[in-house]
Design a protein around this motif. Structure first.
Motif, PDB file in Angstrom:
ATOM      1  N   PRO A  37     -30.089   5.414 -33.106  1.00 37.19           N
ATOM      2  CA  PRO A  37     -31.134   6.109 -32.340  1.00 37.19           C
ATOM      3  C   PRO A  37     -30.609   6.951 -31.175  1.00 37.19           C
ATOM      4  N   GLU A  38     -29.367   6.732 -30.751  1.00 36.10           N
ATOM      5  CA  GLU A  38     -28.806   7.528 -29.650  1.00 36.10           C
ATOM      6  C   GLU A  38     -28.049   8.746 -30.163  1.00 36.10           C
ATOM      7  N   GLY A  39     -28.042   8.972 -31.464  1.00 42.41           N
ATOM      8  CA  GLY A  39     -27.336  10.105 -32.047  1.00 42.41           C
ATOM      9  C   GLY A  39     -26.175   9.645 -32.900  1.00 42.41           C
ATOM     10  N   PHE A  40     -25.727  10.536 -33.783  1.00 38.90           N
ATOM     11  CA  PHE A  40     -24.624  10.208 -34.690  1.00 38.90           C
ATOM     12  C   PHE A  40     -23.267  10.283 -33.995  1.00 38.90           C
ATOM     13  N   LEU A  41     -23.207  10.946 -32.851  1.00 42.96           N
ATOM     14  CA  LEU A  41     -21.978  11.048 -32.070  1.00 42.96           C
ATOM     15  C   LEU A  41     -22.372  10.811 -30.622  1.00 42.96           C
ATOM     16  N   THR A  42     -22.004   9.657 -30.106  1.00 42.57           N
ATOM     17  CA  THR A  42     -22.502   9.278 -28.793  1.00 42.57           C
ATOM     18  C   THR A  42     -21.469   8.455 -28.030  1.00 42.57           C
ATOM     19  N   LEU A  43     -21.679   8.351 -26.740  1.00 43.76           N
ATOM     20  CA  LEU A  43     -20.841   7.487 -25.912  1.00 43.76           C
ATOM     21  C   LEU A  43     -21.552   6.155 -25.722  1.00 43.76           C
ATOM     22  N   LYS A  44     -20.809   5.078 -25.863  1.00 44.99           N
ATOM     23  CA  LYS A  44     -21.337   3.729 -25.642  1.00 44.99           C
ATOM     24  C   LYS A  44     -20.545   3.101 -24.502  1.00 44.99           C
ATOM     25  N   TYR A  45     -21.249   2.552 -23.570  1.00 40.23           N
ATOM     26  CA  TYR A  45     -20.627   1.891 -22.432  1.00 40.23           C
ATOM     27  C   TYR A  45     -20.408   0.435 -22.809  1.00 40.23           C
ATOM     28  N   LYS A  46     -19.130   0.025 -22.986  1.00 41.86           N
ATOM     29  CA  LYS A  46     -18.864  -1.347 -23.405  1.00 41.86           C
ATOM     30  C   LYS A  46     -17.461  -1.766 -22.970  1.00 41.86           C
ATOM     31  N   LEU A  72     -16.342   6.617 -27.470  1.00 38.87           N
ATOM     32  CA  LEU A  72     -17.004   7.520 -28.392  1.00 38.87           C
ATOM     33  C   LEU A  72     -17.280   6.757 -29.680  1.00 38.87           C
ATOM     34  N   GLU A  73     -18.526   6.755 -30.108  1.00 40.30           N
ATOM     35  CA  GLU A  73     -18.896   6.153 -31.386  1.00 40.30           C
ATOM     36  C   GLU A  73     -19.478   7.241 -32.283  1.00 40.30           C
ATOM     37  N   MET A  74     -19.095   7.201 -33.538  1.00 43.52           N
ATOM     38  CA  MET A  74     -19.520   8.230 -34.466  1.00 43.52           C
ATOM     39  C   MET A  74     -19.973   7.587 -35.765  1.00 43.52           C
ATOM     40  N   GLN A  75     -21.071   8.064 -36.294  1.00 46.22           N
ATOM     41  CA  GLN A  75     -21.535   7.681 -37.621  1.00 46.22           C
ATOM     42  C   GLN A  75     -20.835   8.665 -38.561  1.00 46.22           C
ATOM     43  N   GLY A  76     -19.626   8.296 -38.982  1.00 46.97           N
ATOM     44  CA  GLY A  76     -18.757   9.193 -39.730  1.00 46.97           C
ATOM     45  C   GLY A  76     -19.369   9.783 -40.982  1.00 46.97           C
ATOM     46  N   LYS A  77     -20.149   9.001 -41.700  1.00 46.15           N
ATOM     47  CA  LYS A  77     -20.769   9.480 -42.939  1.00 46.15           C
ATOM     48  C   LYS A  77     -21.684  10.673 -42.662  1.00 46.15           C
ATOM     49  N   GLU A  78     -22.462  10.589 -41.601  1.00 53.59           N
ATOM     50  CA  GLU A  78     -23.381  11.685 -41.259  1.00 53.59           C
ATOM     51  C   GLU A  78     -22.627  12.908 -40.739  1.00 53.59           C
ATOM     52  N   ILE A  79     -21.580  12.686 -39.945  1.00 51.70           N
ATOM     53  CA  ILE A  79     -20.785  13.803 -39.434  1.00 51.70           C
ATOM     54  C   ILE A  79     -20.072  14.493 -40.598  1.00 51.70           C
ATOM     55  N   LYS A  81     -21.176  14.831 -43.555  1.00 53.90           N
ATOM     56  CA  LYS A  81     -22.178  15.660 -44.241  1.00 53.90           C
ATOM     57  C   LYS A  81     -22.459  16.921 -43.421  1.00 53.90           C
ATOM     58  N   PHE A  82     -22.567  16.741 -42.111  1.00 53.52           N
ATOM     59  CA  PHE A  82     -22.928  17.840 -41.215  1.00 53.52           C
ATOM     60  C   PHE A  82     -21.847  18.918 -41.121  1.00 53.52           C
ATOM     61  N   ALA A  83     -20.599  18.514 -40.924  1.00 51.65           N
ATOM     62  CA  ALA A  83     -19.539  19.438 -40.534  1.00 51.65           C
ATOM     63  C   ALA A  83     -19.270  20.573 -41.529  1.00 51.65           C
ATOM     64  N   PRO A  84     -19.049  20.316 -42.821  1.00 53.00           N
ATOM     65  CA  PRO A  84     -18.798  21.456 -43.724  1.00 53.00           C
ATOM     66  C   PRO A  84     -19.994  22.406 -43.802  1.00 53.00           C
ATOM     67  N   ASN A 114     -10.603  17.634 -39.425  1.00 59.94           N
ATOM     68  CA  ASN A 114     -10.472  16.700 -40.531  1.00 59.94           C
ATOM     69  C   ASN A 114     -10.179  17.491 -41.802  1.00 59.94           C
ATOM     70  N   GLY A 115      -9.156  17.104 -42.544  1.00 54.34           N
ATOM     71  CA  GLY A 115      -8.772  17.814 -43.753  1.00 54.34           C
ATOM     72  C   GLY A 115      -9.847  17.855 -44.816  1.00 54.34           C
ATOM     73  N   ARG A 116     -10.582  16.764 -44.991  1.00 50.42           N
ATOM     74  CA  ARG A 116     -11.662  16.745 -46.003  1.00 50.42           C
ATOM     75  C   ARG A 116     -12.773  17.713 -45.630  1.00 50.42           C
ATOM     76  N   ILE A 117     -13.095  17.785 -44.352  1.00 50.34           N
ATOM     77  CA  ILE A 117     -14.135  18.721 -43.914  1.00 50.34           C
ATOM     78  C   ILE A 117     -13.697  20.151 -44.221  1.00 50.34           C
ATOM     79  N   ILE A 118     -12.459  20.481 -43.893  1.00 50.22           N
ATOM     80  CA  ILE A 118     -11.949  21.832 -44.133  1.00 50.22           C
ATOM     81  C   ILE A 118     -11.943  22.144 -45.626  1.00 50.22           C
ATOM     82  N   LYS A 119     -11.477  21.211 -46.454  1.00 52.06           N
ATOM     83  CA  LYS A 119     -11.440  21.435 -47.912  1.00 52.06           C
ATOM     84  C   LYS A 119     -12.839  21.649 -48.472  1.00 52.06           C
TER      85      LYS A 119
END
Length: 186
Positions: A37-46, A72-79, A81-84, A114-119
């Motif tokens: 809910p805080e976004g797919f790429l967010t900062l978490k204080y921990k 930094l926390e990232m929902q890699g699967k969603e990123i 999909k988004f990046a390419p 990321n190489g996969r994103i570029i490809k």
């Protein structure tokens, strides 16, 4: 992430040639989903480990200690999909209205995240008529963030991959689901 810096020097000259033709920047809100809910790429204080120079000469040069800090926390699967898609949206948007198409472009210099994103982005560009070179130095430097396009552009010019007069696109995506591109004549 690696470390790097780059800059383009831009000036107006009374000569033939186009230089920077068009720039494009866009983005979309990173609203995440029910699981993020805080976004797919967010900062978490921990709590995590930090490193500091050691005060104890027997302990070595550095020591770790527990500290509460931003991670930094990232929902890699969603990123992934988004990046390419974002990179290709930016490429098409920067070409839109210029009279140029992907067939005219000799070089694409992508943000080296990321190489996969570029490809994946390259595969899409080739399906749409791109026949030039995609140049990245990701394998050499890793992700040097915003510097990656400028550093790769300089290397591509030094190696003769990009030649004077070539039509090129520098393209990047970033945190908070942003994207941008610059269409220019080398």
């Amino acid at each position: 992430f690696g470390a790097g810096a780059s800059a383009y020097i831009v000036s107006k000259e009374e000569s033939e040639g186009e230089g920077v033709i068009k720039c494009f920047v866009s983005g979309q809100p990173d609203v995440g989903d029910k699981d993020w809910p805080e976004g797919f790429l967010t900062l978490k204080y921990k709590e995590g480990l930090k490193i500091r120079p050691s005060k104890n000469p027997l302990a070595g040069k550095f020591e770790t200690y527990k500290a509460v800090q931003n991670f930094l926390e990232m929902q890699g699967k969603e990123i992934m999909k988004f990046a390419p898609r974002a990179m290709m949206r930016a490429v098409h948007a920067v070409l839109d209205g210029t009279g140029y198409s992907l067939k005219d472009v000799k070089g694409i210099i992508p943000h080296g995240a990321n190489g996969r994103i570029i490809k994946n982005a390259e595969k899409d560009a080739r399906k749409k008529g791109f026949g030039g070179e995609v140049y990245t130095n990701l394998e050499k430097y890793g992700n040097i963030s915003t510097a990656s396009v400028g550093v790769a552009d300089a290397e591509a010019r030094e190696r003769g991959i990009i030649k004077p007069g070539d039509l090129c696109i520098g393209v990047a995506f970033g945190a908070n689901l942003t994207e941008g591109a610059m269409l220019y004549r080398a």
